[in-house]
Scaffold this motif. Structure first.
Motif, PDB file in Angstrom:
ATOM      1  N   ALA A   2      62.440   9.451  -9.241  1.00  0.00           N
ATOM      2  CA  ALA A   2      61.027   9.501  -9.633  1.00  0.00           C
ATOM      3  C   ALA A   2      60.811  10.434 -10.814  1.00  0.00           C
ATOM      4  N   ASP A   3      61.479  11.579 -10.819  1.00  0.00           N
ATOM      5  CA  ASP A   3      61.309  12.530 -11.924  1.00  0.00           C
ATOM      6  C   ASP A   3      61.753  11.917 -13.248  1.00  0.00           C
TER       7      ASP A   3
ATOM      8  N   VAL B 246      61.886   8.651 -14.020  1.00  0.00           N
ATOM      9  CA  VAL B 246      60.969   7.576 -14.398  1.00  0.00           C
ATOM     10  C   VAL B 246      59.656   8.150 -14.927  1.00  0.00           C
ATOM     11  N   ILE B 247      59.098   9.128 -14.215  1.00  0.00           N
ATOM     12  CA  ILE B 247      57.833   9.738 -14.648  1.00  0.00           C
ATOM     13  C   ILE B 247      58.009  10.447 -15.988  1.00  0.00           C
TER      14      ILE B 247
ATOM     15  N   PHE C  33      58.072   7.890 -18.674  1.00  0.00           N
ATOM     16  CA  PHE C  33      56.748   7.308 -18.873  1.00  0.00           C
ATOM     17  C   PHE C  33      55.860   8.223 -19.707  1.00  0.00           C
ATOM     18  N   PHE C  34      55.766   9.488 -19.327  1.00  0.00           N
ATOM     19  CA  PHE C  34      54.868  10.387 -20.040  1.00  0.00           C
ATOM     20  C   PHE C  34      55.368  10.677 -21.455  1.00  0.00           C
TER      21      PHE C  34
ATOM     22  N   HIS D 143      58.533   4.161  -3.333  1.00  0.00           N
ATOM     23  CA  HIS D 143      57.561   5.155  -3.783  1.00  0.00           C
ATOM     24  C   HIS D 143      56.135   4.751  -3.467  1.00  0.00           C
TER      25      HIS D 143
END
Length: 276
Positions: free
Chosen positions: A62-63, A65-66, A69-70, A149
């Motif tokens: 998740a870290d 991917v996030i 994204f940002f 998620h």
């Protein structure tokens, strides 16, 4: 011509999508490859083991991917004028039967919502492919990154507790965090309309040196607020003032970006989007 007409604006959004479909396809394909390779690097080592280990490893993604994204969404806001890179593209854009304001909003939506959509499509496509591959080894278990998620956030109680909170200071701080994201968005939109070439690089460099300058000015001045000694009501006032200031800066950035946007010319080889 009216400044804003909803039906005309919807047609403009459709045109923007189909005209820039090759760009969106490239973005989705790029992230599809990135995430597919990353997922498979995690899936293959866990094939001899239980799916629980694979689920935990995918959850840790998740870290990554996030972060992707940002980072992508911050820097790519400066590509707001990427559809006017050559003479023909500029003519096609300027001759559209829409107002400048509609064109400006459509470009903001393109580099924000459309780009985010392309990112999500690439992520989901890569996740579905690795999930289908994982089914060969774990046919009765959930090994999808996205579904894992979604289930995680549906069971998360932190957001619910925050929403139910009656602490005004918590709400003001949360609102400030949200405004911070919008502010960064407005800065890169402004940079994208001002700089004609390498907009994200020049915007980032400008922000870096501007931050250093402001920090040095505050350090040398007598401006000092001891937050530790302030009461809760005092903190609420301070945070509210900062919220208002940030809202003003955001509005100014978007307004100035629109002014630069209206200076688009058919031929402009300069580094800045200004009328000289």
């Amino acid at each position: 011509m009216k400044t804003f007409d909803f039906n005309r604006f919807v047609k403009l959004l459709k045109w923007t999508f189909y005209y820039n479909l090759p760009v969106l396809t490239k973005i989705a394909s790029f992230f599809f490859v990135i995430f597919l390779v990353d997922f498979f690097l995690e899936v293959i080592p866990f094939l001899p083991f239980q799916s629980d280990s694979l689920q935990n490893e995918l959850s840790n993604k998740a870290d990554f991917v996030i972060g992707c994204f940002f980072t992508f969404m911050i820097f790519m806001q400066s590509s707001i004028l990427n559809n006017v890179r050559n003479k023909q593209q500029t003519i096609d854009f300027l001759t559209l039967p829409a107002s400048n304001f509609e064109k400006f909003i459509s470009r903001i939506m393109f580099v924000t919502l459309y780009y985010a959509g392309a990112f999500v499509v690439g992520l989901i496509a890569a996740d579905v492919l690795q999930w289908l591959f994982s089914l060969l080894f774990f046919p009765f278990d959930q090994t999808g990154f996205v579904i894992t998620h979604i289930q995680f956030f549906s069971n998360l109680t932190i957001g619910n507790s925050f929403i139910e909170s009656t602490d005004l200071l918590s709400w003001l701080l949360g609102f400030m965090l949200f405004l911070g994201v919008i502010y960064i968005h407005s800065v890169y939109i402004l940079g994208g309309t001002f700089f004609r070439k390498q907009a994200w690089v020049l915007t980032s460099i400008t922000m870096f040196f501007l931050t250093i300058f402001i920090a040095s000015v505050l350090d040398k001045s007598d401006f000092n607020i001891n937050l530790a000694d302030m009461s809760s009501s005092g903190l609420e006032i301070i945070v509210s003032i900062f919220d208002v200031i940030i809202v003003g800066l955001i509005a100014f950035n978007y307004w100035l970006a629109y002014r630069f946007f209206t200076h688009i010319q058919v031929i402009n080889n300069k580094w800045f989007n200004l009328v000289w």
